[in-house]
Design a protein around this motif. Structure first.
Motif, PDB file in Angstrom:
ATOM      1  N   VAL A  37       0.834  -1.203   0.000  1.00  0.00           N
ATOM      2  CA  VAL A  37       0.000   0.000   0.000  1.00  0.00           C
ATOM      3  C   VAL A  37       0.871   1.257   0.000  1.00  0.00           C
ATOM      4  CG1 VAL A  37      -1.572   1.371   1.423  1.00  0.00           C
ATOM      5  CG2 VAL A  37      -2.041  -1.046   1.024  1.00  0.00           C
ATOM      6  N   VAL A  38       1.889   1.270   0.864  1.00  0.00           N
ATOM      7  CA  VAL A  38       2.760   2.438   0.940  1.00  0.00           C
ATOM      8  C   VAL A  38       3.563   2.590  -0.350  1.00  0.00           C
ATOM      9  CG1 VAL A  38       4.575   3.551   2.269  1.00  0.00           C
ATOM     10  CG2 VAL A  38       2.884   2.185   3.439  1.00  0.00           C
ATOM     11  N   MET A  39       3.964   1.474  -0.948  1.00  0.00           N
ATOM     12  CA  MET A  39       4.704   1.529  -2.199  1.00  0.00           C
ATOM     13  C   MET A  39       3.830   2.067  -3.326  1.00  0.00           C
ATOM     14  SD  MET A  39       7.772   0.924  -3.339  1.00  0.00           S
ATOM     15  CE  MET A  39       8.678  -0.451  -2.646  1.00  0.00           C
ATOM     16  N   ALA A  40       2.567   1.683  -3.360  1.00  0.00           N
ATOM     17  CA  ALA A  40       1.644   2.204  -4.376  1.00  0.00           C
ATOM     18  C   ALA A  40       1.474   3.717  -4.220  1.00  0.00           C
ATOM     19  CB  ALA A  40       0.291   1.503  -4.265  1.00  0.00           C
ATOM     20  N   PHE A  41       1.324   4.162  -2.986  1.00  0.00           N
ATOM     21  CA  PHE A  41       1.189   5.598  -2.725  1.00  0.00           C
ATOM     22  C   PHE A  41       2.443   6.340  -3.184  1.00  0.00           C
ATOM     23  CE2 PHE A  41       1.369   9.422  -0.121  1.00  0.00           C
ATOM     24  CZ  PHE A  41       0.071   9.906  -0.210  1.00  0.00           C
ATOM     25  N   GLY A  42       3.612   5.800  -2.843  1.00  0.00           N
ATOM     26  CA  GLY A  42       4.864   6.418  -3.250  1.00  0.00           C
ATOM     27  C   GLY A  42       5.027   6.468  -4.753  1.00  0.00           C
ATOM     28  N   SER A  43       4.549   5.441  -5.459  1.00  0.00           N
ATOM     29  CA  SER A  43       4.615   5.440  -6.919  1.00  0.00           C
ATOM     30  C   SER A  43       3.804   6.594  -7.494  1.00  0.00           C
ATOM     31  CB  SER A  43       4.089   4.109  -7.469  1.00  0.00           C
ATOM     32  OG  SER A  43       4.870   3.027  -7.029  1.00  0.00           O
ATOM     33  N   GLY A  44       2.594   6.785  -6.972  1.00  0.00           N
ATOM     34  CA  GLY A  44       1.763   7.883  -7.445  1.00  0.00           C
ATOM     35  C   GLY A  44       2.386   9.238  -7.168  1.00  0.00           C
ATOM     36  N   VAL A  45       2.997   9.371  -6.002  1.00  0.00           N
ATOM     37  CA  VAL A  45       3.663  10.628  -5.639  1.00  0.00           C
ATOM     38  C   VAL A  45       4.786  10.946  -6.621  1.00  0.00           C
ATOM     39  CG1 VAL A  45       5.203  11.650  -3.917  1.00  0.00           C
ATOM     40  CG2 VAL A  45       3.087  10.577  -3.182  1.00  0.00           C
ATOM     41  N   LEU A  46       5.609   9.961  -6.921  1.00  0.00           N
ATOM     42  CA  LEU A  46       6.744  10.197  -7.817  1.00  0.00           C
ATOM     43  C   LEU A  46       6.290  10.487  -9.245  1.00  0.00           C
ATOM     44  CD1 LEU A  46       9.711   7.781  -7.029  1.00  0.00           C
ATOM     45  CD2 LEU A  46       9.643  10.272  -6.908  1.00  0.00           C
ATOM     46  N   ILE A  47       5.263   9.792  -9.723  1.00  0.00           N
ATOM     47  CA  ILE A  47       4.770  10.038 -11.083  1.00  0.00           C
ATOM     48  C   ILE A  47       4.278  11.475 -11.209  1.00  0.00           C
ATOM     49  CG2 ILE A  47       2.953   9.455 -12.731  1.00  0.00           C
ATOM     50  CD1 ILE A  47       3.221   6.535 -11.755  1.00  0.00           C
ATOM     51  N   VAL A 227      -5.975  -5.180  -5.864  1.00  0.00           N
ATOM     52  CA  VAL A 227      -7.322  -4.626  -6.024  1.00  0.00           C
ATOM     53  C   VAL A 227      -7.343  -3.121  -5.791  1.00  0.00           C
ATOM     54  CG1 VAL A 227      -9.675  -4.702  -5.152  1.00  0.00           C
ATOM     55  CG2 VAL A 227      -8.365  -6.826  -5.372  1.00  0.00           C
ATOM     56  N   TYR A 228      -6.517  -2.656  -4.859  1.00  0.00           N
ATOM     57  CA  TYR A 228      -6.572  -1.244  -4.454  1.00  0.00           C
ATOM     58  C   TYR A 228      -5.373  -0.426  -4.915  1.00  0.00           C
ATOM     59  CZ  TYR A 228      -9.948  -3.367  -1.272  1.00  0.00           C
ATOM     60  OH  TYR A 228     -10.995  -4.088  -0.747  1.00  0.00           O
ATOM     61  N   SER A 229      -4.385  -1.041  -5.560  1.00  0.00           N
ATOM     62  CA  SER A 229      -3.144  -0.331  -5.865  1.00  0.00           C
ATOM     63  C   SER A 229      -3.385   0.866  -6.784  1.00  0.00           C
ATOM     64  CB  SER A 229      -2.119  -1.286  -6.493  1.00  0.00           C
ATOM     65  OG  SER A 229      -2.631  -1.885  -7.670  1.00  0.00           O
ATOM     66  N   GLY A 230      -4.300   0.731  -7.741  1.00  0.00           N
ATOM     67  CA  GLY A 230      -4.582   1.852  -8.632  1.00  0.00           C
ATOM     68  C   GLY A 230      -5.154   3.047  -7.892  1.00  0.00           C
ATOM     69  N   LEU A 231      -6.092   2.796  -6.979  1.00  0.00           N
ATOM     70  CA  LEU A 231      -6.686   3.878  -6.198  1.00  0.00           C
ATOM     71  C   LEU A 231      -5.658   4.526  -5.283  1.00  0.00           C
ATOM     72  CD1 LEU A 231      -9.089   5.518  -5.178  1.00  0.00           C
ATOM     73  CD2 LEU A 231      -9.615   3.627  -3.610  1.00  0.00           C
ATOM     74  N   ILE A 232      -4.830   3.704  -4.659  1.00  0.00           N
ATOM     75  CA  ILE A 232      -3.823   4.233  -3.730  1.00  0.00           C
ATOM     76  C   ILE A 232      -2.802   5.074  -4.476  1.00  0.00           C
ATOM     77  CG2 ILE A 232      -2.016   3.598  -2.090  1.00  0.00           C
ATOM     78  CD1 ILE A 232      -3.715   0.988  -1.641  1.00  0.00           C
ATOM     79  N   ALA A 233      -2.375   4.600  -5.659  1.00  0.00           N
ATOM     80  CA  ALA A 233      -1.445   5.382  -6.467  1.00  0.00           C
ATOM     81  C   ALA A 233      -2.073   6.707  -6.886  1.00  0.00           C
ATOM     82  CB  ALA A 233      -1.015   4.579  -7.696  1.00  0.00           C
ATOM     83  N   THR A 234      -3.373   6.685  -7.186  1.00  0.00           N
ATOM     84  CA  THR A 234      -4.085   7.916  -7.544  1.00  0.00           C
ATOM     85  C   THR A 234      -4.073   8.916  -6.394  1.00  0.00           C
ATOM     86  OG1 THR A 234      -5.533   6.680  -9.032  1.00  0.00           O
ATOM     87  CG2 THR A 234      -6.297   8.851  -8.321  1.00  0.00           C
ATOM     88  N   LEU A 235      -4.263   8.424  -5.175  1.00  0.00           N
ATOM     89  CA  LEU A 235      -4.218   9.308  -4.007  1.00  0.00           C
ATOM     90  C   LEU A 235      -2.821   9.907  -3.828  1.00  0.00           C
ATOM     91  CD1 LEU A 235      -6.304   7.180  -1.476  1.00  0.00           C
ATOM     92  CD2 LEU A 235      -7.036   9.237  -2.709  1.00  0.00           C
ATOM     93  N   GLY A 236      -1.793   9.099  -4.080  1.00  0.00           N
ATOM     94  CA  GLY A 236      -0.429   9.615  -4.002  1.00  0.00           C
ATOM     95  C   GLY A 236      -0.185  10.691  -5.044  1.00  0.00           C
TER      96      GLY A 236
END
Length: 247
Positions: A37-47, A227-236
């Protein structure tokens, strides 16, 4: 404070987030789902950061040709180096499960791989003093936020692979110092460079960062939080974009 010192300090602070994530993973048994979850968030932040802090800045300074060329070259350099390191056991260096090899021969490759992951991010922090007239706080925040899960996930995998604490914290401590030096080098070596050169280097770093996210961060995020990685990355992404807009 002199700008060269502030540039180096910003890189050191951003690199220190890797050490922070590493310490958390070493001292606490973080569930794989939380790491993902934290990695998905970090991915969105960096993108978000590379899109609005690097590519957009490069376009404004040097135009499409310099930006596109730098972006492609950065991705090619990163992928080429990553392929060489993958053959030596560093392919899964950011994975938290049992994917990392435990043999001693792969240790150097993992350390070098972690180093090339962090240098582009740190270099652009030094460049921000030259391209934006001061430290880019949104970029610093984005790199710091994304570095915590990188250090956390990779260290969890190192721990599972039986790496000793001296090796683990030596790697991340060394990379934190190297991050500071990379930011300092980005400032000193390119001070006074033409706008097209600064645009090329900013875009080069952005291309390398995007390749790194795709190769090393997204696989970890998807495996345990599919299931949630796309949403979490979007939040990041939204969090980093908000910082950019407010900044």
């Amino acid at each position: 404070m002199p700008e060269w010192l502030a540039a180096g300090g910003a890189g050191l602070l951003a690199g220190g987030a890797l050490l922070l994530g590493s310490a958390i993973a070493w001292l606490v048994a973080v569930p794989a789902r939380v790491v993902a979850v934290v990695m998905a968030f970090g991915s969105g932040v960096l993108i978000s950061a590379l899109a609005f802090e690097l590519v957009e800045e490069a376009m404004d300074q040097g135009g499409l040709a310099a930006t596109a060329l730098g972006f492609l070259v950065g991705a090619l350099i990163y992928v080429g180096l990553n392929l060489l390191l993958a053959r030596r056991g560093a392919r899964h260096r950011k994975r938290s499960g049992g994917q990392q090899p435990s043999d001693s021969d792969s240790g150097a490759a993992i350390a070098i791989g972690a180093l090339i992951d962090g240098i582009p991010e740190s270099m652009v922090l030094g460049l921000s003093f030259l391209t934006g007239g001061g430290l880019s706080v949104p970029m610093l925040a984005a790199v710091f936020i994304s570095n915590v899960p990188e250090g956390l996930s990779s260290t969890a995998g190192m721990k599972r692979a039986g790496r000793r604490p001296g090796y683990v914290f030596g790697v991340w401590g060394g990379i934190a110092v190297a991050s500071g030096l990379a930011a300092l080098a980005g400032f000193l070596l390119l001070d006074g460079a033409p706008a097209s050169v600064l645009a090329f280097v900013n875009a080069l770093a952005a291309g390398a960062i995007l390749a790194m996210i795709t190769d090393t961060m997204i696989p970890e995020a998807f495996e345990n939080a599919a299931v949630y990685s796309g949403l979490i990355a979007t939040l990041g992404f939204l969090a980093a974009f908000s910082l950019h807009s407010l900044g």
